[in-house]
Design a protein around this motif. Sequence first.
Motif, PDB file in Angstrom:
ATOM      1  N   GLN A 115       0.830  -1.202   0.000  1.00  0.00           N
ATOM      2  CA  GLN A 115       0.000   0.000   0.000  1.00  0.00           C
ATOM      3  C   GLN A 115       0.864   1.251   0.000  1.00  0.00           C
ATOM      4  OE1 GLN A 115      -3.388   0.252  -0.292  1.00  0.00           O
ATOM      5  NE2 GLN A 115      -2.938   2.439  -0.511  1.00  0.00           N
ATOM      6  N   LEU A 116       1.968   1.217   0.779  1.00  0.00           N
ATOM      7  CA  LEU A 116       2.883   2.351   0.806  1.00  0.00           C
ATOM      8  C   LEU A 116       3.487   2.588  -0.571  1.00  0.00           C
ATOM      9  CD1 LEU A 116       4.777   1.786   4.179  1.00  0.00           C
ATOM     10  CD2 LEU A 116       3.244   3.668   3.643  1.00  0.00           C
ATOM     11  N   LEU A 117       3.902   1.493  -1.234  1.00  0.00           N
ATOM     12  CA  LEU A 117       4.486   1.626  -2.569  1.00  0.00           C
ATOM     13  C   LEU A 117       3.441   2.114  -3.566  1.00  0.00           C
ATOM     14  CD1 LEU A 117       6.730  -1.573  -2.709  1.00  0.00           C
ATOM     15  CD2 LEU A 117       7.497   0.793  -2.653  1.00  0.00           C
ATOM     16  N   SER A 118       2.187   1.661  -3.371  1.00  0.00           N
ATOM     17  CA  SER A 118       1.107   2.116  -4.243  1.00  0.00           C
ATOM     18  C   SER A 118       0.905   3.615  -4.102  1.00  0.00           C
ATOM     19  CB  SER A 118      -0.191   1.377  -3.898  1.00  0.00           C
ATOM     20  OG  SER A 118      -1.267   1.851  -4.688  1.00  0.00           O
ATOM     21  N   ASN A 119       0.973   4.110  -2.863  1.00  0.00           N
ATOM     22  CA  ASN A 119       0.843   5.552  -2.637  1.00  0.00           C
ATOM     23  C   ASN A 119       2.008   6.315  -3.259  1.00  0.00           C
ATOM     24  OD1 ASN A 119      -1.521   5.264  -1.195  1.00  0.00           O
ATOM     25  ND2 ASN A 119      -0.512   5.181   0.791  1.00  0.00           N
ATOM     26  N   GLN A 120       3.217   5.735  -3.151  1.00  0.00           N
ATOM     27  CA  GLN A 120       4.378   6.370  -3.752  1.00  0.00           C
ATOM     28  C   GLN A 120       4.235   6.414  -5.273  1.00  0.00           C
ATOM     29  OE1 GLN A 120       6.121   7.855  -1.780  1.00  0.00           O
ATOM     30  NE2 GLN A 120       7.009   6.714  -0.103  1.00  0.00           N
ATOM     31  N   LYS A 121       3.661   5.368  -5.839  1.00  0.00           N
ATOM     32  CA  LYS A 121       3.435   5.330  -7.284  1.00  0.00           C
ATOM     33  C   LYS A 121       2.499   6.460  -7.707  1.00  0.00           C
ATOM     34  CE  LYS A 121       1.477   2.522 -11.013  1.00  0.00           C
ATOM     35  NZ  LYS A 121       0.766   1.269 -11.367  1.00  0.00           N
ATOM     36  N   LYS A 122       1.450   6.686  -6.907  1.00  0.00           N
ATOM     37  CA  LYS A 122       0.506   7.763  -7.208  1.00  0.00           C
ATOM     38  C   LYS A 122       1.226   9.115  -7.218  1.00  0.00           C
ATOM     39  CE  LYS A 122      -3.602   5.517  -5.248  1.00  0.00           C
ATOM     40  NZ  LYS A 122      -4.602   5.564  -4.146  1.00  0.00           N
ATOM     41  N   ILE A 123       2.145   9.302  -6.258  1.00  0.00           N
ATOM     42  CA  ILE A 123       2.911  10.550  -6.199  1.00  0.00           C
ATOM     43  C   ILE A 123       3.728  10.729  -7.473  1.00  0.00           C
ATOM     44  CG2 ILE A 123       4.802  11.738  -5.036  1.00  0.00           C
ATOM     45  CD1 ILE A 123       2.547  11.874  -3.236  1.00  0.00           C
ATOM     46  N   LEU A 124       4.364   9.635  -7.943  1.00  0.00           N
ATOM     47  CA  LEU A 124       5.174   9.706  -9.158  1.00  0.00           C
ATOM     48  C   LEU A 124       4.321  10.052 -10.371  1.00  0.00           C
ATOM     49  CD1 LEU A 124       7.746   6.761  -8.930  1.00  0.00           C
ATOM     50  CD2 LEU A 124       8.216   9.199  -8.864  1.00  0.00           C
ATOM     51  N   VAL A 125       3.136   9.438 -10.459  1.00  0.00           N
ATOM     52  CA  VAL A 125       2.240   9.705 -11.582  1.00  0.00           C
ATOM     53  C   VAL A 125       1.825  11.172 -11.582  1.00  0.00           C
ATOM     54  CG1 VAL A 125      -0.049   9.236 -12.540  1.00  0.00           C
ATOM     55  CG2 VAL A 125       1.379   7.342 -11.766  1.00  0.00           C
ATOM     56  N   LEU A 126       1.500  11.702 -10.383  1.00  0.00           N
ATOM     57  CA  LEU A 126       1.113  13.108 -10.277  1.00  0.00           C
ATOM     58  C   LEU A 126       2.282  14.027 -10.634  1.00  0.00           C
ATOM     59  CD1 LEU A 126      -0.939  12.911  -6.957  1.00  0.00           C
ATOM     60  CD2 LEU A 126      -1.848  13.269  -9.256  1.00  0.00           C
ATOM     61  N   LYS A 127       3.481  13.635 -10.223  1.00  0.00           N
ATOM     62  CA  LYS A 127       4.672  14.417 -10.565  1.00  0.00           C
ATOM     63  C   LYS A 127       4.874  14.421 -12.075  1.00  0.00           C
ATOM     64  CE  LYS A 127       9.618  14.784  -9.569  1.00  0.00           C
ATOM     65  NZ  LYS A 127      10.758  14.222  -8.810  1.00  0.00           N
TER      66      LYS A 127
ATOM     67  N   GLY B 283      10.159  22.925   0.890  1.00  0.00           N
ATOM     68  CA  GLY B 283      11.276  22.854  -0.039  1.00  0.00           C
ATOM     69  C   GLY B 283      10.887  22.473  -1.447  1.00  0.00           C
ATOM     70  N   ASP B 284       9.925  21.562  -1.597  1.00  0.00           N
ATOM     71  CA  ASP B 284       9.452  21.176  -2.921  1.00  0.00           C
ATOM     72  C   ASP B 284       8.094  20.501  -2.785  1.00  0.00           C
ATOM     73  OD1 ASP B 284       9.825  18.175  -2.618  1.00  0.00           O
ATOM     74  OD2 ASP B 284      11.883  18.838  -2.351  1.00  0.00           O
ATOM     75  N   LYS B 285       7.435  20.298  -3.932  1.00  0.00           N
ATOM     76  CA  LYS B 285       6.072  19.779  -3.926  1.00  0.00           C
ATOM     77  C   LYS B 285       5.993  18.336  -3.435  1.00  0.00           C
ATOM     78  CE  LYS B 285       3.142  19.323  -7.376  1.00  0.00           C
ATOM     79  NZ  LYS B 285       2.292  19.552  -8.550  1.00  0.00           N
ATOM     80  N   ASP B 286       6.971  17.527  -3.845  1.00  0.00           N
ATOM     81  CA  ASP B 286       6.955  16.118  -3.462  1.00  0.00           C
ATOM     82  C   ASP B 286       7.061  15.966  -1.943  1.00  0.00           C
ATOM     83  OD1 ASP B 286       6.767  15.310  -6.093  1.00  0.00           O
ATOM     84  OD2 ASP B 286       8.929  15.251  -6.364  1.00  0.00           O
TER      85      ASP B 286
END
Length: 284
Positions: free
Chosen positions: A77-89, A174-177
């Motif tokens: 689930q954590l990796l899935s959330n990180q994937k969502k962040i990458l897609v949004l980026k 510092g940044d959006k991510d």
Amino acid sequence: MKTVKEVSHLTGISVRTLHYYDEIGLLKPTRISEAGYRLYDDKALEELQQILFFREFDMPLKEIKAVMGNPDLDKNQLLSNQKKILVLKKERLERIIASIEDILEGDNKMDFEVFSKAEIEQMYEQMSQNMTEEQKKIFVQEYGSMEAFEKHFVESASGEEAQKNFAKVVEWYGDKDSTLYAAKAPENSEIVEAYSKRYEQVIKKLVSMKGKDVTTFEVKQIVGELDFVVKQLYRMKDVTAFMLQTAEMYMDNKEMQESLDQIHGGGSAMFIGKALKAFYGSHE
């Protein structure tokens, strides 16, 4: 089984780094050969892959170790959330590229949007997941349903004024991510409560110095303690911009002054503001 050199060649991670992961207990080899060589099986390689995914998001090794060693945490689930962040980026970068192309073609149209609607919806999802049932009842009473509150939240957060505020928060982190990570990262409520209480204790200690020169070592020492607490509480690497703006509010906002002075006594807000200015002004 693969040797440490084979794993290094396969992943691009240096042998020295793999040795260090072993030393700190982050990634132990499956077994040690009679000759003293570290050997890794497929399961260990899968763990290393997860570690490398988390490192891509600049997670400290200490936090990764806690995540990897906690059986109650859903790593997928954590990796899935990180994937969502990458897609949004990726979507954000595509919008920026499109804006640059428009400018190069003579269409001088700038995109000042900080967070897209998809990112705002993700923030709402994370926020709602962390709400207690009591908090949800309050929003239902106010807006009629959680669906209605979600609509209000997304519309309000998409507005120009809200986007300006988001820009300021991004500046603090510092940044959006980093901002998105702080917004979604699971945090133990007991830890948050403990740091909140410590924050109040440090503020009281600072107010007890009221009347002293804010440039003295003893005052700056207390602000330094406050600096540590705020970093932990808000998960920021550098709180300079955040604290300087807080100082301005304490010194210029009458309502803020009245509220703080009612709690800590007259002149407290101004003193805290000046103390923060003295400490963080040299950091600019």
